[in-house]
Structures are given as C-alpha cells and as structure tokens.
Design a protein around this motif. Structure first.
Motif, mmCIF file in Angstrom:
data_model
loop_
_atom_site.group_PDB
_atom_site.id
_atom_site.type_symbol
_atom_site.label_atom_id
_atom_site.label_comp_id
_atom_site.label_asym_id
_atom_site.label_seq_id
_atom_site.Cartn_x
_atom_site.Cartn_y
_atom_site.Cartn_z
ATOM 1 N N ILE A 16 0.859 -1.181 0.000
ATOM 2 C CA ILE A 16 0.000 0.000 0.000
ATOM 3 C C ILE A 16 0.897 1.234 0.000
ATOM 4 O O ILE A 16 1.828 1.333 0.808
ATOM 5 N N GLY A 17 0.652 2.142 -0.933
ATOM 6 C CA GLY A 17 1.537 3.292 -1.062
ATOM 7 C C GLY A 17 2.964 2.835 -1.270
ATOM 8 O O GLY A 17 3.239 1.940 -2.075
ATOM 9 N N GLY A 145 4.305 4.753 7.759
ATOM 10 C CA GLY A 145 2.991 5.331 7.533
ATOM 11 C C GLY A 145 2.486 5.849 8.863
ATOM 12 O O GLY A 145 3.245 5.915 9.843
ATOM 13 N N ARG A 190 -2.129 14.571 5.018
ATOM 14 C CA ARG A 190 -1.748 14.230 3.646
ATOM 15 C C ARG A 190 -0.829 15.291 3.055
ATOM 16 O O ARG A 190 0.181 14.972 2.403
ATOM 17 N N ARG A 195 1.935 12.071 -1.161
ATOM 18 C CA ARG A 195 0.935 11.167 -1.733
ATOM 19 C C ARG A 195 1.132 9.711 -1.353
ATOM 20 O O ARG A 195 0.165 8.990 -1.125
ATOM 21 N N ASP A 196 2.366 9.223 -1.306
ATOM 22 C CA ASP A 196 2.604 7.786 -1.204
ATOM 23 C C ASP A 196 2.816 7.273 0.212
ATOM 24 O O ASP A 196 3.031 6.076 0.416
ATOM 25 N N PRO A 198 1.464 6.033 3.524
ATOM 26 C CA PRO A 198 0.137 5.521 3.862
ATOM 27 C C PRO A 198 -0.487 6.183 5.089
ATOM 28 O O PRO A 198 0.168 6.362 6.127
ATOM 29 N N VAL A 230 -12.686 9.074 2.601
ATOM 30 C CA VAL A 230 -11.945 8.577 1.434
ATOM 31 C C VAL A 230 -11.459 9.759 0.592
ATOM 32 O O VAL A 230 -10.284 9.819 0.197
ATOM 33 N N GLY A 233 -8.354 11.508 1.777
ATOM 34 C CA GLY A 233 -7.038 10.913 1.584
ATOM 35 C C GLY A 233 -6.726 9.671 2.390
ATOM 36 O O GLY A 233 -5.561 9.260 2.458
ATOM 37 N N ASP A 235 -5.991 5.979 3.031
ATOM 38 C CA ASP A 235 -5.550 4.870 2.180
ATOM 39 C C ASP A 235 -6.128 3.536 2.621
ATOM 40 O O ASP A 235 -6.331 2.642 1.797
ATOM 41 N N MET A 236 -6.357 3.392 3.930
ATOM 42 C CA MET A 236 -6.826 2.112 4.460
ATOM 43 C C MET A 236 -7.590 2.377 5.749
ATOM 44 O O MET A 236 -7.247 3.268 6.519
ATOM 45 N N LYS A 266 -11.463 0.666 -0.687
ATOM 46 C CA LYS A 266 -10.180 0.817 -0.009
ATOM 47 C C LYS A 266 -9.823 -0.453 0.764
ATOM 48 O O LYS A 266 -10.702 -1.180 1.238
#
Length: 346
Positions: A16-17, A145, A190, A195-196, A198, A230, A233, A235-236, A266
């Motif tokens: 993830i990410g 993350g 975020r 962006r990447d 998590p 969501v 931002g 991710d999970m 997600k």
C-alpha cells in the motif's frame, strides 16, 4: 507441515503506497502506559523488535499523543512530540526495521471530558495542525505510515457523534457534516507527508459505554459517512469490532471491515478477538472443535478478499512469536493468554 496450507492467506505479501508488508498479520495498537513522562523506553524498542523478528507483517504502535494540552489524561502514555520522546521513537523504528518489520504510529488525541462544542474554532485549527506535525515527525523518524485514531470515543470520534458534537458551525451538523474535523485532520496530514505515505484511519461503531452503538445504522449511511474520509485521503481503514466474525448489518455476513471495503474500494484491516487462547488458534491448523466455523470464516473471508489484513492484539502481547508459530503450525507451543502472561509483556 501439511496443516500450514490453511493459513497461507495470512502469509501473502501486501503493498500500500510506498509500504510493502511480508504478510497480512498486524499487531493491533494496545496502550500499556510504559512511557514515563511520555518518553518511550529502550525496553519498548526490544518489545516491538521481538514481534517484528517473529514474523508480524505490520506493527501499529500503542496510541501516541499529539502536542495539545488535552491530548492525554495519562502520564505514562507515549508522546509523539518533544526531543526525548521523538528520540525514543527513532530507536524503536530502527529496531523494528533492523528486524525486517514495518511500523506505523497510532496518532491520538484522547478527547475532551465534555463535548467538542467547548473548543473554539481557533483551538480546533491548532489541534489539526498538531496532528499534521505528528505526521511530519513520523515520516522524519522513518515510520512506514501513520494511523489516525478515530474510534472508541476519543477526539476524532467525539466529532463524529451527535451526542458529543452539538456544534452548529462547519464542524457540526448532520452525520456527514460531523466528519469535517476528521476530514481536515486527514487533509492536513496528507499535505504534510505526501501522496505515497500511507494514512490509515481507525474507526468504530461501538463505544466504551455502549457496545451495541452504531454511528451508521445501515450500509447506505455507512457509505455516506465514509465517502468524505476517502475523499480526504485515507488509504486504508482499520475497522474496530469486538468480534471479527459478527455481521455488521442484518442480511449479510460481512463484518465492518468487509462492508467498508465493499463500499469504498479501499483496503481494510479486520480486528476483534483473534487468537483468544491456544485452543482457539489450534483450530486454524487442526480444523476441529466447536469453534471451527469462526476460525475457518477468518481464513475464508481473507481468501475472498473481504478484507486485506488481520490485526491481533492480546495474543501478541502474551506471545511475541505468535505469528511464526501460526505460520509453522506450532499451535501447541502458543503461550496461553493469562493475566500473568500479559503482565510480563516480554
């Protein structure tokens, strides 16, 4: 061993990410109050390292509080601010990474004793900035993350609920409007981490004083609630339930993690009474006993991709090698979850 085939779904990699996990087992966040004056100790580095070197795919740390006066009512929970606390976390991250593990901090504000209407808008903005600063520090320290604690009646969750959020400004209103505080926390984090990196959000329907409570009574309402999160931002989602096998809504076997993944697309983490005792876990590999349906259900749901990761709490407190023993079919060697075992926290 042949009996390890049934648990293979737990030991597939997951990405993830910019984070890749070696398997689907997550160490659930568990507050222990072993951080005098908010500073994580060298013993904590050893504690987390042992779980990583024994095969836990992802460690979510115990709740670690942000830099705000109301963020903690307990002196010995760890901070994620201040030079000494951050140095302590740096040692922990290094220890986990050296053992081949991945680790994210659970970022936490324990909430107000009244209701969130007591905060001025300027103070809310300051709290949002404190969450973002914690995210900045997490990334700087090398964490993989972050998890934002939005469950169990703590601050983010207090904004979600009508009973604890009577506000009439942009941070209050109907159920969707009451996600605004969480949305701004997520958006600020975020922006801070990129962006990447998590971002996980933990949320729950239940409350500490009401295990039957539901913020969203139907799948339609749950979808409306999750949508803004969501979009902000996430991710999970880490979907906190007391028993993973219990359906969230009538008419479907999906639990909260299953519904959340279905509605949002997600990835999700399921949690709730996984590995309660040695006999319970032996059913994973031996396929027998009165509780067989519940155990088979966990693996079958994971194989069907109803959720993506499985968080384990007390079983990993009692036995640092829980994941490795499950993988190798050594359930007879699991350390029973007793009061004495949980006191040692080795």
């Amino acid at each position: 061993m042949n009996n390890t085939r049934s648990v293979q779904a737990l030991f597939k990699p997951f990405a993830i990410g910019n984070m890749t996990l070696s398997n689907r087992i997550v160490m659930a966040p568990m507050t222990r109050q072993f951080s005098p004056d908010g500073v994580p100790s060298l013993d904590m580095a050893s504690y987390y390292r042992r779980r990583a070197e024994n095969g836990v795919g992802l460690i979510v740390t115990e709740g670690t509080v942000i830099n705000h006066p109301d963020s903690s009512s307990q002196d010995n929970v760890p901070h994620i601010y201040g030079e000494a606390a951050l140095e302590g976390w740096a040692n922990i991250v290094a220890a986990v990474h050296e053992a081949g593990g991945r680790i994210i901090p659970q970022i936490w504000h324990m909430g107000t004793r009244g209701n969130v209407g007591d905060y001025s808008e300027s103070e809310i903005v300051a709290i949002i900035q404190a969450f973002a600063q914690a995210a900045v520090e997490a990334k700087r320290l090398g964490f993989d993350g972050i998890e934002l604690h939005g469950a169990h009646g703590y601050l983010i969750d207090q904004f979600f609920w009508e009973k604890t959020n009577p506000r009439t400004d942009r941070f209050g209103g109907d159920m969707v409007a009451r996600t605004r505080f969480a949305v701004e926390v997520i958006e600020a984090c975020r922006r801070a981490v990129g962006r990447d990196f998590p971002i996980v959000l933990r949320f729950s329907q239940w409350k500490g004083d009401d295990y039957t409570a539901k913020l969203a009574e139907t799948p339609v309402l749950l979808e409306q609630f999750l949508g803004p999160l969501v979009d902000a931002g996430v991710d999970m989602f880490h979907c906190s339930t007391r028993r993973f096998w219990e359906p969230e809504f009538e008419g479907s076997d999906l639990n909260l993690a299953g519904w959340t993944k279905k509605l949002t697309g997600k990835p999700t983490i399921t949690v709730g009474s996984v590995g309660l005792d040695g006999e319970f876990m032996s059913l994973l590999t031996e396929g027998k006993g009165a509780g067989n349906t519940k155990i088979d259900g966990l693996i079958e749901r994971l194989e069907r991709e109803e959720f993506d990761l499985v968080a384990v709490g007390r079983a990993l407190l009692a036995d640092p090698a829980w994941a490795k023993k499950i993988r190798d079919g050594r359930t007879d060697e699991l350390i029973p979850i007793t009061a004495e075992a949980l006191k040692t926290l080795h």
